[in-house]
Design a protein around this motif. Structure first.
Motif, PDB file in Angstrom:
ATOM      1  N   PRO A  37     -51.176  73.464  85.357  1.00 12.34           N
ATOM      2  CA  PRO A  37     -49.460  73.376  85.167  1.00 12.34           C
ATOM      3  C   PRO A  37     -49.073  74.457  84.818  1.00 12.34           C
ATOM      4  O   PRO A  37     -49.568  75.556  84.209  1.00 12.34           O
ATOM      5  CB  PRO A  37     -49.395  72.217  83.910  1.00 12.34           C
ATOM      6  CG  PRO A  37     -50.887  71.626  83.989  1.00 12.34           C
ATOM      7  CD  PRO A  37     -51.800  72.545  84.289  1.00 12.34           C
ATOM      8  N   GLY A  38     -47.654  74.824  85.196  1.00 10.54           N
ATOM      9  CA  GLY A  38     -46.942  76.031  85.194  1.00 10.54           C
ATOM     10  C   GLY A  38     -45.514  76.186  84.996  1.00 10.54           C
ATOM     11  O   GLY A  38     -45.188  75.160  84.231  1.00 10.54           O
ATOM     12  N   LEU A  39     -44.990  77.313  85.355  1.00 10.52           N
ATOM     13  CA  LEU A  39     -43.384  77.420  85.080  1.00 10.52           C
ATOM     14  C   LEU A  39     -42.785  76.200  85.633  1.00 10.52           C
ATOM     15  O   LEU A  39     -41.855  75.695  84.852  1.00 10.52           O
ATOM     16  CB  LEU A  39     -42.939  78.676  85.653  1.00 10.52           C
ATOM     17  CG  LEU A  39     -41.397  78.909  85.565  1.00 10.52           C
ATOM     18  CD1 LEU A  39     -40.929  79.103  84.138  1.00 10.52           C
ATOM     19  CD2 LEU A  39     -41.187  80.470  86.031  1.00 10.52           C
ATOM     20  N   MET A  40     -42.763  75.664  87.009  1.00  4.60           N
ATOM     21  CA  MET A  40     -42.138  74.813  87.384  1.00  4.60           C
ATOM     22  C   MET A  40     -42.296  73.552  86.645  1.00  4.60           C
ATOM     23  O   MET A  40     -41.241  72.780  86.579  1.00  4.60           O
ATOM     24  CB  MET A  40     -42.343  74.610  88.847  1.00  4.60           C
ATOM     25  CG  MET A  40     -41.220  73.860  89.682  1.00  4.60           C
ATOM     26  SD  MET A  40     -39.363  74.218  89.483  1.00  4.60           S
ATOM     27  CE  MET A  40     -39.521  75.984  89.804  1.00  4.60           C
ATOM     28  N   ASP A  41     -43.461  73.222  86.321  1.00  7.10           N
ATOM     29  CA  ASP A  41     -43.654  71.799  85.520  1.00  7.10           C
ATOM     30  C   ASP A  41     -42.946  71.979  84.386  1.00  7.10           C
ATOM     31  O   ASP A  41     -42.359  70.690  83.813  1.00  7.10           O
ATOM     32  CB  ASP A  41     -45.103  71.839  85.299  1.00  7.10           C
ATOM     33  CG  ASP A  41     -45.779  71.750  86.644  1.00  7.10           C
ATOM     34  OD1 ASP A  41     -45.723  70.881  87.456  1.00  7.10           O
ATOM     35  OD2 ASP A  41     -46.771  72.790  86.739  1.00  7.10           O
ATOM     36  N   ALA A  42     -42.913  72.931  83.566  1.00  5.23           N
ATOM     37  CA  ALA A  42     -42.098  72.983  82.240  1.00  5.23           C
ATOM     38  C   ALA A  42     -40.672  72.917  82.389  1.00  5.23           C
ATOM     39  O   ALA A  42     -39.842  72.520  81.602  1.00  5.23           O
ATOM     40  CB  ALA A  42     -42.585  74.419  81.472  1.00  5.23           C
ATOM     41  N   LEU A  43     -40.329  73.618  83.316  1.00  2.00           N
ATOM     42  CA  LEU A  43     -38.907  73.406  83.670  1.00  2.00           C
ATOM     43  C   LEU A  43     -38.237  72.005  84.339  1.00  2.00           C
ATOM     44  O   LEU A  43     -37.372  71.516  83.746  1.00  2.00           O
ATOM     45  CB  LEU A  43     -38.364  74.279  84.921  1.00  2.00           C
ATOM     46  CG  LEU A  43     -38.168  75.797  84.736  1.00  2.00           C
ATOM     47  CD1 LEU A  43     -38.080  76.588  85.924  1.00  2.00           C
ATOM     48  CD2 LEU A  43     -37.300  76.381  83.709  1.00  2.00           C
ATOM     49  N   ALA A  44     -39.002  71.287  85.021  1.00  2.00           N
ATOM     50  CA  ALA A  44     -38.853  70.083  85.188  1.00  2.00           C
ATOM     51  C   ALA A  44     -39.165  68.923  84.234  1.00  2.00           C
ATOM     52  O   ALA A  44     -38.414  67.752  84.200  1.00  2.00           O
ATOM     53  CB  ALA A  44     -39.653  69.716  86.507  1.00  2.00           C
ATOM     54  N   ASP A  45     -39.923  69.189  83.348  1.00  2.00           N
ATOM     55  CA  ASP A  45     -40.322  68.213  82.491  1.00  2.00           C
ATOM     56  C   ASP A  45     -40.205  68.801  80.954  1.00  2.00           C
ATOM     57  O   ASP A  45     -41.073  69.623  80.365  1.00  2.00           O
ATOM     58  CB  ASP A  45     -41.578  67.627  82.403  1.00  2.00           C
ATOM     59  CG  ASP A  45     -42.358  66.332  81.483  1.00  2.00           C
ATOM     60  OD1 ASP A  45     -41.309  66.199  80.833  1.00  2.00           O
ATOM     61  OD2 ASP A  45     -43.459  65.893  81.921  1.00  2.00           O
ATOM     62  N   PRO A  46     -39.263  68.442  80.059  1.00  2.00           N
ATOM     63  CA  PRO A  46     -39.025  69.036  78.743  1.00  2.00           C
ATOM     64  C   PRO A  46     -40.182  68.670  77.744  1.00  2.00           C
ATOM     65  O   PRO A  46     -40.373  69.244  76.795  1.00  2.00           O
ATOM     66  CB  PRO A  46     -37.742  68.418  78.293  1.00  2.00           C
ATOM     67  CG  PRO A  46     -36.945  67.912  79.562  1.00  2.00           C
ATOM     68  CD  PRO A  46     -38.166  67.433  80.440  1.00  2.00           C
ATOM     69  N   MET A  47     -41.023  67.565  78.407  1.00  2.00           N
ATOM     70  CA  MET A  47     -42.177  67.374  77.521  1.00  2.00           C
ATOM     71  C   MET A  47     -43.301  68.200  77.405  1.00  2.00           C
ATOM     72  O   MET A  47     -44.326  68.073  76.441  1.00  2.00           O
ATOM     73  CB  MET A  47     -42.619  65.725  77.693  1.00  2.00           C
ATOM     74  CG  MET A  47     -41.460  64.627  77.295  1.00  2.00           C
ATOM     75  SD  MET A  47     -40.803  64.678  75.664  1.00  2.00           S
ATOM     76  CE  MET A  47     -42.411  64.262  74.830  1.00  2.00           C
ATOM     77  N   ILE A  48     -43.305  69.091  78.580  1.00  2.00           N
ATOM     78  CA  ILE A  48     -44.417  69.936  78.712  1.00  2.00           C
ATOM     79  C   ILE A  48     -44.151  71.484  77.777  1.00  2.00           C
ATOM     80  O   ILE A  48     -42.893  71.850  78.065  1.00  2.00           O
ATOM     81  CB  ILE A  48     -44.786  70.355  79.992  1.00  2.00           C
ATOM     82  CG1 ILE A  48     -45.174  69.196  80.954  1.00  2.00           C
ATOM     83  CG2 ILE A  48     -45.554  71.450  80.502  1.00  2.00           C
ATOM     84  CD1 ILE A  48     -45.346  69.119  82.350  1.00  2.00           C
ATOM     85  N   THR A  49     -44.983  71.768  77.042  1.00  2.00           N
ATOM     86  CA  THR A  49     -44.824  73.016  76.018  1.00  2.00           C
ATOM     87  C   THR A  49     -45.519  74.311  77.070  1.00  2.00           C
ATOM     88  O   THR A  49     -46.558  74.092  77.416  1.00  2.00           O
ATOM     89  CB  THR A  49     -45.657  72.820  74.658  1.00  2.00           C
ATOM     90  OG1 THR A  49     -45.280  71.963  74.017  1.00  2.00           O
ATOM     91  CG2 THR A  49     -45.444  74.144  73.957  1.00  2.00           C
ATOM     92  N   ILE A  50     -44.521  75.014  77.208  1.00  2.00           N
ATOM     93  CA  ILE A  50     -44.602  76.059  78.239  1.00  2.00           C
ATOM     94  C   ILE A  50     -46.010  77.077  77.794  1.00  2.00           C
ATOM     95  O   ILE A  50     -46.654  77.437  78.755  1.00  2.00           O
ATOM     96  CB  ILE A  50     -43.659  76.944  78.542  1.00  2.00           C
ATOM     97  CG1 ILE A  50     -43.708  77.889  79.785  1.00  2.00           C
ATOM     98  CG2 ILE A  50     -42.926  77.680  77.204  1.00  2.00           C
ATOM     99  CD1 ILE A  50     -42.632  78.463  80.364  1.00  2.00           C
ATOM    100  N   GLU A  51     -46.076  77.044  76.573  1.00  2.00           N
ATOM    101  CA  GLU A  51     -47.420  77.987  76.053  1.00  2.00           C
ATOM    102  C   GLU A  51     -48.613  77.350  76.193  1.00  2.00           C
ATOM    103  O   GLU A  51     -49.533  78.057  76.356  1.00  2.00           O
ATOM    104  CB  GLU A  51     -46.934  78.474  74.614  1.00  2.00           C
ATOM    105  CG  GLU A  51     -46.709  77.165  73.547  1.00  2.00           C
ATOM    106  CD  GLU A  51     -45.203  76.982  73.286  1.00  2.00           C
ATOM    107  OE1 GLU A  51     -45.206  76.202  72.244  1.00  2.00           O
ATOM    108  OE2 GLU A  51     -44.480  77.125  74.250  1.00  2.00           O
ATOM    109  N   ASP A  52     -48.744  76.231  76.417  1.00  2.00           N
ATOM    110  CA  ASP A  52     -49.750  75.329  76.829  1.00  2.00           C
ATOM    111  C   ASP A  52     -50.161  75.571  78.392  1.00  2.00           C
ATOM    112  O   ASP A  52     -51.578  75.430  78.704  1.00  2.00           O
ATOM    113  CB  ASP A  52     -49.760  74.022  76.587  1.00  2.00           C
ATOM    114  CG  ASP A  52     -49.549  73.501  74.958  1.00  2.00           C
ATOM    115  OD1 ASP A  52     -49.942  74.273  74.146  1.00  2.00           O
ATOM    116  OD2 ASP A  52     -49.284  72.339  74.839  1.00  2.00           O
TER     117      ASP A  52
END
Length: 316
Positions: free
Chosen positions: A177-192
């Protein structure tokens, strides 16, 4: 002798007369005389209130200042970079000898670091080109490897070519998972989502799942929020974006609005002047645009970086 009423008792004449005529009874029946109070007398003074007890002055409480935000550490998986793949593809080797190319990128990074100092847009560099095949990914990776050699810097290489991502594969890393996933889903923590490499100062953020709304996500307020989450409170952390070609996909121009510096890669034997002008015209939004010449050949008598460090040559 004349007969008189006998006087009983003793005492003075006044006392005896009082007793005979019952003068005390007369006194008991009389009220005390009224006393007229003149109207012009001043009123009685009001009672003086006692002074309050002296209290020690109170020191005002210090305001509660919340701690400054500091971007979190990366919490994604840790993977080693494939050094053999780097060498075969012509990239800078992190632990390799000094070469002409590594020296060129040393000069480039010194100039960029001076421009990033106190930049209001933060430490964000966009590497882009007019068309594909002009070397933007090659330059982005080499710049990241060169900056990662700094002793007090932390580099995050972001694969922002959402249509054709390739940064992790070129480094021998497995993308998740990457940048676009974190942009589309607020539940994804980007540092993970950040891949920590075995080069301590270099990490990689994959592009993530492809979306038909790449540009719209990048134009949203969440993009700036995520980027600030990655860098705020970390002046030593630098973000390098490898973007899609400017004249082939719209996300590149939107990414430029979040960058402090936009490096426009120009391939000496390929990029036309008209394409260069069109691409530069799309880099709006305040980023400082600089041209980076790629695939250039130096003639004799010019710069010959790398030869100075050749083995066996001890002359200076």
């Amino acid at each position: 002798m004349n007969q008189h009423t006998p006087i009983k008792g003793r005492g003075s004449l006044i006392e005896r007369a009082t007793e005979i005529y019952d003068f005390n009874a007369a006194l008991r029946g009389r009220a005390a005389p009224a006393v007229d109070v003149p109207a012009d007398l001043p009123p009685a003074p009001a009672p003086i209130a006692a002074a309050p007890a002296m209290q020690a002055p109170m020191t005002p409480a210090a305001p509660i200042v919340p701690p400054a935000y500091r971007a979190p550490d990366w919490t994604g998986p840790k993977q080693p970079i494939d050094r053999i793949a780097l060498s075969e593809a012509g990239f800078i080797r992190p632990d390799g000898p000094v070469t002409a190319m590594s020296e060129e990128f040393r000069l480039l990074k010194r100039d960029l670091l001076s421009q990033l100092r106190d930049n209001k847009r933060g430490n964000r560099i966009l590497v882009c080109s007019a068309h594909s095949g002009e070397g933007k990914s090659f330059c982005a990776i080499n710049l990241a490897l060169s900056l990662a050699a700094e002793k007090d810097r932390e580099i995050l290489l972001v694969d922002a070519d959402f249509g054709k991502p390739g940064i992790p594969a070129k480094l021998g890393l497995e993308a998740g998972p990457g940048l676009m996933d974190a942009l589309a889903d607020p539940m994804i923590t980007i540092e993970d989502c950040v891949i920590r490499t075995d080069i301590p100062s270099l990490s990689v953020l994959p592009a993530g799942q492809r979306s038909n709304n790449d540009t719209e996500y990048l134009a949203s307020a969440r993009t700036e929020q995520l980027l600030r989450r990655l860098t705020d409170g970390r002046p030593d952390r630098i973000l390098i974006f490898d973007s899609p070609p400017l004249l082939a996909a719209s996300p590149a121009a939107e990414l430029a609005s979040h960058a402090a510096i936009a490096l426009l890669v120009v391939r000496a034997d390929k990029t036309t002047e008209s394409a260069l002008r069109d691409a530069a015209g799309m880099l709006k939004g305040g980023a400082q645009v600089q041209l980076l010449l790629n695939a250039v050949r130096f003639r004799g008598g010019g710069r010959r970086f790398g030869s100075y460090y050749a083995k066996g040559d001890n002359q200076s």
